[in-house]
Design a protein around this motif. Structure first.
Motif, PDB file in Angstrom:
ATOM      1  N   UNK A  89      -5.614 -12.245  -6.694  1.00 20.15           N
ATOM      2  CA  UNK A  89      -5.011 -13.515  -6.277  1.00 20.15           C
ATOM      3  C   UNK A  89      -3.727 -13.288  -5.472  1.00 20.15           C
ATOM      4  N   UNK A  90      -2.934 -12.293  -5.868  1.00 15.69           N
ATOM      5  CA  UNK A  90      -1.708 -11.982  -5.125  1.00 15.69           C
ATOM      6  C   UNK A  90      -2.064 -11.454  -3.739  1.00 15.69           C
ATOM      7  N   UNK A  91      -3.068 -10.571  -3.666  1.00 17.03           N
ATOM      8  CA  UNK A  91      -3.501 -10.032  -2.380  1.00 17.03           C
ATOM      9  C   UNK A  91      -4.045 -11.132  -1.479  1.00 17.03           C
ATOM     10  N   UNK A  92      -4.785 -12.098  -2.067  1.00 16.99           N
ATOM     11  CA  UNK A  92      -5.327 -13.212  -1.296  1.00 16.99           C
ATOM     12  C   UNK A  92      -4.205 -14.047  -0.685  1.00 16.99           C
ATOM     13  N   UNK A  93      -3.059 -14.094  -1.370  1.00 16.95           N
ATOM     14  CA  UNK A  93      -1.922 -14.866  -0.842  1.00 16.95           C
ATOM     15  C   UNK A  93      -1.207 -14.132   0.295  1.00 16.95           C
ATOM     16  N   UNK A  94      -1.638 -12.894   0.594  1.00 18.82           N
ATOM     17  CA  UNK A  94      -1.079 -12.168   1.720  1.00 18.82           C
ATOM     18  C   UNK A  94      -0.107 -11.063   1.350  1.00 18.82           C
ATOM     19  N   UNK A  95       0.073 -10.788   0.079  1.00 15.57           N
ATOM     20  CA  UNK A  95       0.992  -9.742  -0.363  1.00 15.57           C
ATOM     21  C   UNK A  95       0.228  -8.428  -0.495  1.00 15.57           C
ATOM     22  N   UNK A  96       0.799  -7.365   0.070  1.00 17.98           N
ATOM     23  CA  UNK A  96       0.167  -6.049   0.031  1.00 17.98           C
ATOM     24  C   UNK A  96       0.631  -5.302  -1.220  1.00 17.98           C
ATOM     25  N   UNK A  97      -0.167  -5.408  -2.280  1.00 20.11           N
ATOM     26  CA  UNK A  97       0.135  -4.717  -3.545  1.00 20.11           C
ATOM     27  C   UNK A  97      -1.186  -4.241  -4.126  1.00 20.11           C
ATOM     28  N   UNK A  98      -1.155  -3.064  -4.764  1.00 22.65           N
ATOM     29  CA  UNK A  98      -2.398  -2.565  -5.370  1.00 22.65           C
ATOM     30  C   UNK A  98      -2.338  -2.718  -6.881  1.00 22.65           C
ATOM     31  N   UNK A  99      -3.489  -2.580  -7.514  1.00 30.19           N
ATOM     32  CA  UNK A  99      -3.586  -2.822  -8.956  1.00 30.19           C
ATOM     33  C   UNK A  99      -2.761  -1.817  -9.754  1.00 30.19           C
ATOM     34  N   UNK A 100      -2.644  -0.598  -9.267  1.00 28.75           N
ATOM     35  CA  UNK A 100      -1.840   0.410  -9.965  1.00 28.75           C
ATOM     36  C   UNK A 100      -0.379   0.014 -10.033  1.00 28.75           C
ATOM     37  N   UNK A 101       0.144  -0.486  -8.902  1.00 29.89           N
ATOM     38  CA  UNK A 101       1.543  -0.930  -8.874  1.00 29.89           C
ATOM     39  C   UNK A 101       1.753  -2.139  -9.777  1.00 29.89           C
ATOM     40  N   UNK A 102       0.805  -3.067  -9.762  1.00 26.53           N
ATOM     41  CA  UNK A 102       0.926  -4.252 -10.607  1.00 26.53           C
ATOM     42  C   UNK A 102       0.850  -3.865 -12.088  1.00 26.53           C
TER      43      UNK A 102
END
Length: 187
Positions: free
Chosen positions: A39-52
């Motif tokens: 959902x965060x990636x869909x909003x345009x934020x570049x973050x991966x699951x490992x970082x989250x």
């Protein structure tokens, strides 16, 4: 973690913190970082699951340590502000609000949290399949059962574990579950 937190919009950060607090209060079995990350990636934020997942673990540690030390909201915010890499203002505001509202409940559930250090079972799914053939064998026709267990580890991360069993193995697995159910009925 502070650099990655800067990337997360306030509403998603608040949702993550809320899930962590609910997990620490034993209201939910874990934090579904995979779904939140999508959902965060869909909003345009570049973050991966490992970082989250690292951010979730850091926040979980922060809240549980604050609960163990019985920190007030102001003590927690002061401690966050004195760190080497300070958190963004929106993150501190979210943490201040949630800790002010729900911090005492985490401290009260300290004893229960110590018991649940092995993780928690969330869901079980299974399906029956038949292997028809392979590169090395033309005609297999052996049935098998694929089982997927959804578990929340002690930090609250929800993961799926899958394995396959032959029919005799599955029958034994099922028999053991029936034995557990009958024992639980007597308790």
């Amino acid at each position: 973690a502070a650099d990655k937190i800067r990337l997360i919009p306030q509403d998603f950060f608040a949702e993550l913190c809320e899930q962590i607090i609910q997990h620490l209060n034993h209201k939910i079995p874990g934090i579904n970082t995979a779904e939140l990350c999508k959902r965060i990636q869909t909003s345009g934020v570049d973050i991966n699951i490992g970082d989250l997942a690292k951010i979730a673990n850091t926040l979980s540690f922060l809240f549980s340590t604050a609960a163990r030390n019985n920190l007030s909201t102001e003590e927690l915010v002061t401690t966050l502000g004195s760190g080497v890499s300070t958190l963004p203002k929106h993150a501190v505001q979210v943490i201040r609000h949630l800790w002010n509202e729900q911090g005492k409940a985490i401290a009260a559930s300290e004893d229960a949290r110590d018991v649940a250090a092995v993780g928690q079972f969330v869901d079980l799914k299974w399906k029956l399949g038949v292997a028809m053939s392979s590169d090395t064998c033309r005609s297999l026709k052996y049935p098998y059962v694929t089982v997927t267990l959804t578990v929340a580890d002690p930090s609250g991360q929800i993961t799926d574990k899958s394995f396959e069993m032959t029919i005799p193995q599955f029958k034994n697995f099922f028999r053991q579950f029936k034995e557990m159910a009958s024992v639980l009925e007597t308790v």
